[in-house]
Design a protein around this motif. Structure first.
Motif, PDB file in Angstrom:
ATOM      1  N   SER A  62       0.819  -1.216   0.000  1.00 42.96           N
ATOM      2  CA  SER A  62       0.000   0.000   0.000  1.00 42.96           C
ATOM      3  C   SER A  62       0.847   1.258   0.000  1.00 42.96           C
ATOM      4  O   SER A  62       0.316   2.355   0.044  1.00 42.96           O
ATOM      5  N   TRP A  63       2.171   1.101  -0.062  1.00 41.74           N
ATOM      6  CA  TRP A  63       3.032   2.271  -0.101  1.00 41.74           C
ATOM      7  C   TRP A  63       2.816   3.042  -1.394  1.00 41.74           C
ATOM      8  O   TRP A  63       2.415   2.485  -2.429  1.00 41.74           O
ATOM      9  N   PHE A  64       3.130   4.321  -1.354  1.00 40.94           N
ATOM     10  CA  PHE A  64       2.934   5.182  -2.507  1.00 40.94           C
ATOM     11  C   PHE A  64       3.711   4.675  -3.720  1.00 40.94           C
ATOM     12  O   PHE A  64       4.904   4.404  -3.650  1.00 40.94           O
ATOM     13  N   GLY A  65       3.000   4.544  -4.857  1.00 51.21           N
ATOM     14  CA  GLY A  65       3.621   4.147  -6.112  1.00 51.21           C
ATOM     15  C   GLY A  65       3.846   2.670  -6.283  1.00 51.21           C
ATOM     16  O   GLY A  65       4.322   2.231  -7.333  1.00 51.21           O
ATOM     17  N   VAL A  66       3.509   1.847  -5.260  1.00 53.97           N
ATOM     18  CA  VAL A  66       3.799   0.408  -5.287  1.00 53.97           C
ATOM     19  C   VAL A  66       2.508  -0.371  -5.567  1.00 53.97           C
ATOM     20  O   VAL A  66       1.467  -0.101  -4.967  1.00 53.97           O
ATOM     21  N   SER A  67       2.579  -1.328  -6.491  1.00 51.12           N
ATOM     22  CA  SER A  67       1.464  -2.233  -6.750  1.00 51.12           C
ATOM     23  C   SER A  67       1.976  -3.658  -6.679  1.00 51.12           C
ATOM     24  O   SER A  67       3.076  -3.965  -7.153  1.00 51.12           O
ATOM     25  N   CYS A  68       1.171  -4.546  -6.082  1.00 53.99           N
ATOM     26  CA  CYS A  68       1.570  -5.941  -5.895  1.00 53.99           C
ATOM     27  C   CYS A  68       0.555  -6.875  -6.545  1.00 53.99           C
ATOM     28  O   CYS A  68      -0.594  -6.505  -6.816  1.00 53.99           O
ATOM     29  N   ASN A  69       0.998  -8.124  -6.749  1.00 54.02           N
ATOM     30  CA  ASN A  69       0.057  -9.142  -7.200  1.00 54.02           C
ATOM     31  C   ASN A  69      -0.521  -9.858  -5.985  1.00 54.02           C
ATOM     32  O   ASN A  69      -0.301  -9.462  -4.837  1.00 54.02           O
ATOM     33  N   SER A  70      -1.276 -10.939  -6.232  1.00 51.59           N
ATOM     34  CA  SER A  70      -1.950 -11.636  -5.137  1.00 51.59           C
ATOM     35  C   SER A  70      -0.979 -12.330  -4.196  1.00 51.59           C
ATOM     36  O   SER A  70      -1.355 -12.703  -3.084  1.00 51.59           O
ATOM     37  N   ASP A  71       0.279 -12.508  -4.622  1.00 51.34           N
ATOM     38  CA  ASP A  71       1.298 -13.127  -3.770  1.00 51.34           C
ATOM     39  C   ASP A  71       2.139 -12.080  -3.046  1.00 51.34           C
ATOM     40  O   ASP A  71       3.193 -12.389  -2.505  1.00 51.34           O
TER      41      ASP A  71
END
Length: 552
Positions: A57-66
């Protein structure tokens, strides 16, 4: 000749070098190491705190389901256009990152999108970037990188890997394509040589003709590799042509607008997703204005490809989302989804978003009637999502930039349903916290347990920003203890008998003061820690209707 061959092999080695993925414990360690290599005078990366929230949830960061980082977008200010790319930056400021890119970026083995454009980064581009096999989009333009190419130090100002061109070579390895793009970008540079004196040449042991030979040979080698791979890919495509037919790109339309919408007309209307047509950035992607005709203007939200898994589930979820209709929700008109491109089409609202409204509001926009109308419109939209949708829809990312306005100050909630649509769990316990730092309910941030009361908390923060001159995490709070925010500040003002100082200049004087106090109490009640005390959005609507001023 031996010296030429040795230099050539060293140059080619740049594109096949890769990291061992076990050097760091997880992507969070890598992000923190990256942060330490940046110079961040304006606190762009203030949310990058291991003690505050999940790093996804950090600014500019996107993650997948893992919980693996798949996208890192930290674009700074493009001076040529005067536009700001940091979503939380204030207008007329230069919120850029300085320093260098740490080689630890090579440990983000799942990353697909890396954008650090228009910052003040310098030094060399880490060669470890070329070992990121899944990297599809790399945007480093507008910085001050220096690359050493066969003994010559080259200033690289323009560096952008085109995702549309890369997608045409999807059968190739990421290293080969990125390597070719890098060579071509260096070859195209007009702002090249920093030092090419004869003394420098002698120090490096190479003469200009030798350097030119090496670079030319390297380009030829990679072009040959591309041709061979293209030949193999074409043969494979011909073998599977009977099964894999070329399906035209289509748009699924939910609303009859009187004119046909095609993939080509929408993409062309966005200027092929050009920065000049970009009207917003968010955690799910960027939004672009698309003027198909003078009477048909749309907002196109381009989603980050790779965030969603499962084509059939996506179509099912988006079809269910189409049924969510309310006068204070942005209307979903249609969508396109394929392996290489996903976007949603909404009605365009010319009044901008609430974040800009609060920053730039004029004296006329300070009228209590207008502020009350915005608060009531948003409350009605949330009450509908929570009470009248089956199953209920939890927004999870309520903030001023996700509230849009028309020219009559009618408010519309956007991005509803996207948290669930784009990869979060369908249960009430999620694998990562969706939302924006400063607006996320404390119980959601600490336990990842989400309910409609988390939306109520975020709504309370928005109301406090709407009636005051403060942001959720206002810089003026820095003198207080850690964790002090707009809620703490409002409580402090109320306890000191300074309630009127909560309200933006001129609002308290114009009144009505009793109604303003009621709204302040509503916002504070929405943001208490106890979920049982927080009101429902249905209750908030009822209270706001009771104190509704005469109509506009």
């Amino acid at each position: 000749m031996k010296r030429n061959l040795l230099a050539l092999f060293l140059f080619l080695d740049l594109f096949v070098f890769s990291f061992s993925e076990n050097a760091f414990n997880d992507d969070e360690d890598v992000l923190l190491k990256l942060k330490s290599s940046f110079i961040d005078p304006n606190g762009v990366l203030s949310s990058w705190d291991p003690n505050s929230s999940n790093y996804c949830s950090w600014f500019g960061v996107s993650c997948n389901s893992d919980s693996r980082v798949v996208s890192l977008i930290l674009r700074g200010c493009d001076d040529l256009k005067g536009s700001l790319h940091f979503s939380d930056s204030s207008s007329c400021s230069r919120r850029r990152l300085g320093g260098q890119i740490s080689p630890v970026v090579g440990f983000l083995s799942e990353i697909r999108v890396l954008s650090l454009a228009f910052n003040d980064l310098e030094g060399e581009i880490p060669k470890e970037i070329w070992g990121l096999k899944k990297l599809e989009v790399l945007d480093l333009q507008g910085n001050n990188f220096i690359e050493e190419i066969s003994g010559i130090r080259v200033l690289i100002k323009r560096f952008l890997v085109d995702p549309l061109k890369i997608s045409r070579f999807s059968g190739f390895s990421g290293n080969a394509v990125l390597g070719i793009r890098k060579l071509l970008s260096v070859a195209d540079e007009g702002e090249e040589e920093v030092s090419t004196s004869s003394e420098d040449v002698r120090k490096n042991g190479l003469y200009p003709i030798e350097i030119a030979s090496i670079v030319s040979a390297s380009v030829i080698v990679f072009v040959l590799i591309v041709l061979v791979l293209l030949f193999l890919y074409t043969r494979k495509w011909k073998r599977n042509s009977q099964v894999q037919v070329d399906v035209p790109k289509e748009i699924k339309v939910f609303v009859d607008i009187g004119v046909p919408l095609t993939y080509e007309s929408i993409v062309r209307a966005t200027g092929y997703f050009s920065n000049s047509n970009c009207i917003g950035h968010g955690g799910f992607g960027s939004t672009y204005k698309a003027e198909v005709s003078p009477d048909n203007v749309f907002a196109v939200k381009r989603l980050s490809v790779g965030r969603f898994q499962g084509d059939q589930q996506f179509h099912a979820e988006i079809s269910a989302l189409e049924m969510v209709r309310h006068p204070n929700l942005v209307m979903l008109i249609g969508y396109h989804a394929s392996e290489s491109e996903m976007f949603l089409i909404y009605n365009y609202l010319s009044g901008g978003n609430l974040e800009d409204f609060i920053k730039e509001r004029s004296k006329s926009a300070l009228e209590w009637k207008i502020l009350h109308k915005i608060a009531l419109d948003v409350a009605r939209a949330l009450a509908y999502l929570h009470e009248q949708c089956s199953p209920k829809v939890l927004h999870r990312d309520i903030k001023p930039s996700n509230i849009l306005l028309d020219n009559n100050y009618n408010a519309y909630l956007s991005d509803f349903g996207l948290s669930k649509l784009l990869g979060t769990s369908q249960s009430h316990v999620t694998t990562g916290v969706a939302g924006t730092f400063g607006y996320v309910a404390p119980e959601y941030a600490m336990t990842c347990r989400v309910s409609e009361k988390a939306d109520v908390y975020s709504y309370g923060i928005v109301i406090l920003e709407l009636i005051s001159d403060k942001k959720a995490l206002d810089p003026s709070f820095s003198s207080h203890e850690n964790g002090f925010n707009i809620v703490s500040w409002a409580h402090m003002m109320l306890s000191k008998g300074k309630a009127k100082e909560v309200f933006t200049a001129g609002l308290w004087e114009s009144g009505p003061q009793d109604d303003l106090i009621e709204v302040l109490h509503l916002a504070l009640k929405c943001t208490v820690d106890s979920l049982s005390i927080r009101p429902t959005m249905k209750h908030a609507v009822k209270l706001l209707k009771r104190i509704q001023p005469s109509r506009l």
